[in-house]
Design a protein around this motif. Sequence first.
Motif, short mmCIF file in Angstrom:
data_model
loop_
_atom_site.label_atom_id
_atom_site.label_comp_id
_atom_site.label_asym_id
_atom_site.label_seq_id
_atom_site.Cartn_x
_atom_site.Cartn_y
_atom_site.Cartn_z
N GLY A 25 0.79 -1.23 0.00
CA GLY A 25 0.00 0.00 0.00
C GLY A 25 0.82 1.27 0.00
N LEU A 26 2.13 1.18 -0.33
CA LEU A 26 3.00 2.35 -0.33
C LEU A 26 3.39 2.74 -1.75
CD1 LEU A 26 5.29 1.31 2.65
CD2 LEU A 26 3.43 2.99 2.67
N PRO A 27 3.37 4.04 -2.06
CA PRO A 27 3.77 4.49 -3.40
C PRO A 27 5.29 4.42 -3.59
CG PRO A 27 3.24 6.36 -2.02
CD PRO A 27 2.93 5.13 -1.22
N ASN A 28 5.74 4.71 -4.80
CA ASN A 28 7.17 4.68 -5.08
C ASN A 28 7.90 5.68 -4.17
OD1 ASN A 28 7.93 7.27 -6.48
ND2 ASN A 28 6.38 6.59 -7.94
N PRO A 29 9.20 5.50 -3.97
CA PRO A 29 9.93 6.32 -3.00
C PRO A 29 9.88 7.83 -3.25
CG PRO A 29 11.24 4.41 -3.59
CD PRO A 29 10.04 4.42 -4.50
N PHE A 30 9.87 8.28 -4.50
CA PHE A 30 9.84 9.71 -4.77
C PHE A 30 8.47 10.32 -4.44
CE2 PHE A 30 13.39 8.39 -7.55
CZ PHE A 30 14.37 9.13 -6.92
N ARG A 31 7.41 9.61 -4.81
CA ARG A 31 6.07 10.10 -4.45
C ARG A 31 5.90 10.04 -2.93
NH1 ARG A 31 1.52 8.25 -7.91
NH2 ARG A 31 1.07 10.41 -8.35
N ALA B 194 8.17 10.35 -0.69
CA ALA B 194 8.95 11.45 -0.09
C ALA B 194 8.17 12.76 -0.12
CB ALA B 194 10.29 11.61 -0.81
N VAL B 195 7.48 13.04 -1.21
CA VAL B 195 6.68 14.27 -1.30
C VAL B 195 5.56 14.24 -0.27
CG1 VAL B 195 5.15 15.62 -2.78
CG2 VAL B 195 7.25 14.67 -3.73
N ILE B 196 4.87 13.10 -0.18
CA ILE B 196 3.76 12.95 0.77
C ILE B 196 4.28 13.02 2.20
CG2 ILE B 196 1.97 11.38 1.61
CD1 ILE B 196 1.81 10.35 -1.36
N ALA B 197 5.35 12.28 2.49
CA ALA B 197 5.90 12.24 3.85
C ALA B 197 6.41 13.60 4.29
CB ALA B 197 7.01 11.20 3.94
N ASN B 198 7.02 14.34 3.40
CA ASN B 198 7.51 15.66 3.75
C ASN B 198 6.34 16.59 4.11
OD1 ASN B 198 9.80 17.48 3.98
ND2 ASN B 198 8.95 18.53 2.21
N VAL C 163 -4.63 14.30 -14.13
CA VAL C 163 -4.34 14.00 -15.52
C VAL C 163 -2.87 14.29 -15.80
CG1 VAL C 163 -4.98 14.52 -17.90
CG2 VAL C 163 -6.69 14.66 -16.09
N GLY C 164 -2.31 13.59 -16.75
CA GLY C 164 -0.95 13.89 -17.19
C GLY C 164 0.12 13.47 -16.20
N GLU C 165 -0.17 12.49 -15.39
CA GLU C 165 0.80 12.05 -14.39
C GLU C 165 1.91 11.22 -15.03
OE1 GLU C 165 0.62 9.03 -10.76
OE2 GLU C 165 -0.68 10.78 -10.65
N VAL C 166 3.12 11.44 -14.57
CA VAL C 166 4.28 10.70 -15.05
C VAL C 166 4.40 9.41 -14.24
CG1 VAL C 166 6.79 10.76 -15.28
CG2 VAL C 166 5.46 12.84 -15.62
N ALA C 167 4.60 8.30 -14.89
CA ALA C 167 4.77 7.02 -14.20
C ALA C 167 6.25 6.82 -13.90
CB ALA C 167 4.26 5.88 -15.06
N VAL C 168 6.57 6.62 -12.64
CA VAL C 168 7.93 6.33 -12.21
C VAL C 168 7.91 5.02 -11.47
CG1 VAL C 168 9.86 7.08 -10.79
CG2 VAL C 168 8.51 8.76 -12.03
N GLY D 115 14.80 13.82 -1.44
CA GLY D 115 13.76 13.03 -2.09
C GLY D 115 12.52 13.81 -2.50
N ALA D 116 12.06 14.70 -1.62
CA ALA D 116 10.83 15.44 -1.91
C ALA D 116 10.98 16.38 -3.11
CB ALA D 116 10.35 16.20 -0.67
N PRO D 117 12.06 17.18 -3.20
CA PRO D 117 12.20 18.03 -4.39
C PRO D 117 12.31 17.21 -5.69
CG PRO D 117 13.60 18.86 -2.65
CD PRO D 117 13.06 17.52 -2.19
N THR D 118 12.99 16.08 -5.61
CA THR D 118 13.09 15.22 -6.79
C THR D 118 11.70 14.71 -7.19
OG1 THR D 118 15.33 14.56 -6.17
CG2 THR D 118 14.18 13.14 -7.75
N GLY D 119 10.93 14.29 -6.18
CA GLY D 119 9.57 13.83 -6.45
C GLY D 119 8.70 14.92 -7.07
N ARG D 120 8.86 16.15 -6.57
CA ARG D 120 8.08 17.26 -7.14
C ARG D 120 8.51 17.53 -8.58
NH1 ARG D 120 8.67 19.17 -1.93
NH2 ARG D 120 10.31 20.62 -2.51
N LEU D 121 9.81 17.42 -8.85
CA LEU D 121 10.30 17.60 -10.23
C LEU D 121 9.70 16.54 -11.16
CD1 LEU D 121 14.07 18.50 -9.74
CD2 LEU D 121 12.27 19.96 -10.71
#
Length: 189
Positions: free
Chosen positions: A130-136, A138-142, A183-188, A165-171
């Motif tokens: 139930g956990l998203p990828n590490p970059f996403r 990081a954005v949520i956890a931050n 819409v337009g979400e990038v898949a990582v 991690g959070a700035p990378t996730g936002r990028l």
Amino acid sequence: MIRTGDVIHNSITGETIRFVETAADTDGERVTVDVLVEPNGFVASAHLHPYQTEVFEILEGSLTFKVDGAVIVAAAGESVTVDPKTAHQFWNASETTARFRCTVTPALQFEQLLETMFALANDGKTNKKGLPNPFRLAVIANHHFDDVRLPFPPAWVQKLGLIGGAPTGRLLGYKPTYTPDEVGEVAVV
């Protein structure tokens, strides 16, 4: 935005939540939810709330908790209180659905966190825990650092990791909240 009576379901963890009292109802004092946990259902990971107390009142069935290292099996009529900064997790080891009422005090952004994590799971954007990828994540956890943290490593080490991690996730286009309509979400991967 969550409202009293709203119901959300997490297809990965097997949890269904109905909001009994929201932060808006209580001026941020608390959130109260009724939760159904399917057999073999679980909370996504061990965690702690730095500023919130959770009271779990078991209404039907039984639930297994790990609270500060101690395993507790709570049955209908029993309650478990988890104080701030206390590591905990729960799961349903029984063959029947468990139902409990949970009151989280103060509310902070607890509703938003649940709404985001459940929507990600239902859209197939999490792993089998139930956990998203590490970059996403990081954005949520931050964004939710005052709501929830991992029990280990220490908070300062987690925050240090989130600085990168959070700035990378936002990028990569991730936001601290998620709704299925994005819409337009990038898949990582």
